[in-house]
Design a protein around this motif. Structure first.
Motif, PDB file in Angstrom:
ATOM      1  N   CYS A  39      -9.144  -4.781  -0.233  1.00 22.13           N
ATOM      2  CA  CYS A  39      -8.221  -3.665  -0.929  1.00 22.13           C
ATOM      3  C   CYS A  39      -9.778  -2.698  -1.766  1.00 22.13           C
ATOM      4  O   CYS A  39     -10.530  -3.541  -2.018  1.00 22.13           O
ATOM      5  CB  CYS A  39      -7.383  -3.703  -1.769  1.00 22.13           C
ATOM      6  SG  CYS A  39      -6.060  -4.571  -1.390  1.00 22.13           S
TER       7      CYS A  39
ATOM      8  N   ALA B 190      -4.454   3.522  -5.455  1.00 22.42           N
ATOM      9  CA  ALA B 190      -4.683   2.224  -4.306  1.00 22.42           C
ATOM     10  C   ALA B 190      -5.009   0.897  -5.558  1.00 22.42           C
ATOM     11  O   ALA B 190      -4.753  -0.210  -5.117  1.00 22.42           O
ATOM     12  CB  ALA B 190      -6.472   2.297  -4.201  1.00 22.42           C
TER      13      ALA B 190
ATOM     14  N   TRP C 207      -1.217  -0.425  -5.493  1.00 18.36           N
ATOM     15  CA  TRP C 207      -0.976  -1.150  -4.169  1.00 18.36           C
ATOM     16  C   TRP C 207      -1.733  -2.580  -4.217  1.00 18.36           C
ATOM     17  O   TRP C 207      -0.965  -3.351  -3.769  1.00 18.36           O
ATOM     18  CB  TRP C 207      -1.552  -0.506  -2.837  1.00 18.36           C
ATOM     19  CG  TRP C 207      -0.954  -0.929  -1.591  1.00 18.36           C
ATOM     20  CD1 TRP C 207       0.278  -1.713  -1.569  1.00 18.36           C
ATOM     21  CD2 TRP C 207      -1.280  -0.211  -0.449  1.00 18.36           C
ATOM     22  NE1 TRP C 207       0.643  -1.841  -0.116  1.00 18.36           N
ATOM     23  CE2 TRP C 207      -0.406  -1.079   0.452  1.00 18.36           C
ATOM     24  CE3 TRP C 207      -2.222   0.595   0.049  1.00 18.36           C
ATOM     25  CZ2 TRP C 207      -0.346  -0.769   2.023  1.00 18.36           C
ATOM     26  CZ3 TRP C 207      -2.227   0.777   1.151  1.00 18.36           C
ATOM     27  CH2 TRP C 207      -1.253   0.043   2.430  1.00 18.36           C
ATOM     28  N   GLN C 208      -2.763  -2.824  -4.568  1.00 22.56           N
ATOM     29  CA  GLN C 208      -3.156  -4.104  -4.675  1.00 22.56           C
ATOM     30  C   GLN C 208      -2.649  -5.121  -5.913  1.00 22.56           C
ATOM     31  O   GLN C 208      -2.588  -6.153  -5.655  1.00 22.56           O
ATOM     32  CB  GLN C 208      -4.744  -4.102  -4.811  1.00 22.56           C
ATOM     33  CG  GLN C 208      -5.355  -3.488  -6.151  1.00 22.56           C
ATOM     34  CD  GLN C 208      -5.537  -4.550  -7.455  1.00 22.56           C
ATOM     35  OE1 GLN C 208      -5.683  -5.778  -6.943  1.00 22.56           O
ATOM     36  NE2 GLN C 208      -5.328  -4.233  -8.452  1.00 22.56           N
TER      37      GLN C 208
ATOM     38  N   PHE D  24     -10.587  -6.956  -4.335  1.00 16.14           N
ATOM     39  CA  PHE D  24     -10.577  -5.781  -4.720  1.00 16.14           C
ATOM     40  C   PHE D  24     -11.883  -5.237  -4.890  1.00 16.14           C
ATOM     41  O   PHE D  24     -12.377  -5.722  -6.089  1.00 16.14           O
ATOM     42  CB  PHE D  24      -9.608  -5.591  -5.787  1.00 16.14           C
ATOM     43  CG  PHE D  24      -9.218  -4.179  -6.342  1.00 16.14           C
ATOM     44  CD1 PHE D  24      -8.906  -3.143  -5.254  1.00 16.14           C
ATOM     45  CD2 PHE D  24      -9.141  -3.889  -7.622  1.00 16.14           C
ATOM     46  CE1 PHE D  24      -8.626  -2.033  -5.653  1.00 16.14           C
ATOM     47  CE2 PHE D  24      -8.569  -2.520  -8.039  1.00 16.14           C
ATOM     48  CZ  PHE D  24      -8.610  -1.701  -6.920  1.00 16.14           C
TER      49      PHE D  24
ATOM     50  N   LEU E 104      -6.267  -2.655   3.490  1.00 18.11           N
ATOM     51  CA  LEU E 104      -5.467  -1.692   2.768  1.00 18.11           C
ATOM     52  C   LEU E 104      -6.464  -0.440   2.350  1.00 18.11           C
ATOM     53  O   LEU E 104      -7.292  -0.676   1.498  1.00 18.11           O
ATOM     54  CB  LEU E 104      -4.722  -2.504   1.609  1.00 18.11           C
ATOM     55  CG  LEU E 104      -3.618  -2.883   1.980  1.00 18.11           C
ATOM     56  CD1 LEU E 104      -3.727  -4.365   2.864  1.00 18.11           C
ATOM     57  CD2 LEU E 104      -2.902  -3.657   0.766  1.00 18.11           C
TER      58      LEU E 104
END
Length: 387
Positions: free
Chosen positions: A85, A92, A95-96, A108, A138
């Protein structure tokens, strides 16, 4: 203070719902197990495909975009799987965080919230994973918190250069039907979207567009799922139905919104958004302020993030604009709170609406004591006078 006239809702979603869509939703409830509903369901499922740029299945959930995030993950991955990610902004980051809570291992990659995903970083991370521990990449296509659009075709090319088999998942919640997007051509495996932005609907529907590769992955994925499970929905959709009670009236609205997009033509829709975005950036620079997005290749067609000068509070500007001119602007989220405001220019929107929006912003900046040059609106109008 009594407000007259219309309220200007210029946040980057939920967007203004067109009168045509509202009227379409003002219809009697029908039997969601009957033939009339089956016809409606087939219409919207087929009508969504060109908007996503796919011939593959699209699953509709009665949920916000957060639900579609979860559906994308739980249908394709197993406990302990690793996902890659990128920190492009607030959404963002969320979502992670969800991926971690679901029992996934998250790599990340940090970012400054002013740039999109760097395709070279994608390539470097995947090249450094010869055992293919990373199961999914992602990416948020258009980061709603910043107004930065990641270059999805270049990210896909970076994945392909490495020969890595990871799934590619893309959040298009604030880009679908506003910024060009091609699920199939760009090799995306799961596209996540929501109803309340470019699709011009109220909140309440979310979507997964699904590649054949993602569908195959779902057959062996072991994260727990029930409501979010693609298989029973896709099976029911083939008959024009859903395995649960659908949001019938939102589907009425979706059918009308898809018709509106078809009438205008998607290339024209995308060009309109880009034109309004250009005019907005000209206004910001005409005021002597700075656009948050720092890469000319990554400016969003959906919204513009505006940095206020040091010593000034973006939320104070928003409060003044709302109190005096009855207009809502987007707040700064996460670590951008108080530092920026966001101007939404997506959905059912035209030149005069943008001109009024920018006039309100200019008056609000002056009233809030932010030192600006009064050339912003004129710079935008010069752009809007051109096709």
């Amino acid at each position: 203070m009594v407000s007259t006239g219309r309220h200007f809702l210029q946040i980057p979603g939920p967007t203004n719902t067109p009168d045509r869509v509202l009227r379409a939703m003002a219809a009697p409830t029908i039997d969601h197990r009957g033939p009339q509903f089956a016809e409606l369901a087939r219409e919207v499922l087929e009508g969504l495909q060109p908007v996503f740029g796919t011939t593959q299945p699209i699953v509709i959930y009665p949920a916000s975009g957060t639900g579609a995030w979860e559906a994308a993950l739980v249908n394709t991955l197993s406990p302990g799987d690793k996902v890659l990610c990128f920190e492009t902004g607030h959404f963002a980051t969320l979502w992670q965080e969800m991926a971690g809570r679901l029992g996934l291992e998250v790599d990340f990659v940090p970012g400054d919230w002013r740039h999109g995903v760097d395709p070279q970083q994608v390539s470097d991370r995947l090249t450094a994973d010869p055992d293919h521990a990373i199961k999914a990449v992602l990416v948020v296509h258009n980061e709603t918190s910043t107004g930065v659009t990641s270059r999805i075709p270049e990210v896909r090319e970076a994945i392909d250069r490495t020969g890595h088999p990871a799934l590619f998942m893309v959040d298009t919640i604030s880009s679908l039907a506003s910024i060009e997007y091609r699920h199939d051509d760009w090799g995306v495996d799961v596209t996540v979207a929501g109803s309340q932005k470019g699709l011009m609907l109220p909140p309440g529907l979310s979507f997964n567009a699904i590649s054949a590769k993602a569908l195959e992955a779902s057959r062996s994925a072991r994260l727990r799922r029930s409501f979010w499970d693609w298989q029973p929905i896709i099976e029911a959709n083939q008959r024009g139905f859903f395995p649960y009670t659908p949001a019938t009236h939102l589907l009425y609205g979706l059918r009308e919104a898809l018709q509106m997009l078809s009438e205008e033509g998607l290339p024209t829709v995308f060009a309109r958004h880009q034109r309004h975005a250009e005019a907005t950036r000209l206004a910001v620079r005409g005021w002597g302020l700075e656009v948050l997005c720092a890469d000319e290749r990554e400016h969003s067609g959906s919204l513009t993030g505006v940095i206020v000068p040091d010593g000034h509070d973006a939320d104070q500007v928003r409060a003044v604009v709302l109190d005096r001119w009855n207009m809502s602007l987007g707040t700064g989220l996460g670590k951008l709170a108080g530092r920026i405001f966001r101007i939404g220019h997506l959905g059912d929107f035209n030149d005069l609406m943008l001109a009024g929006t920018l006039a309100g912003v200019q008056m609000g900046l002056i009233a809030a004591g932010v030192p600006i040059k009064p050339a912003g609106v004129n710079a935008a109008l010069e752009r809007l006078q051109k096709p």
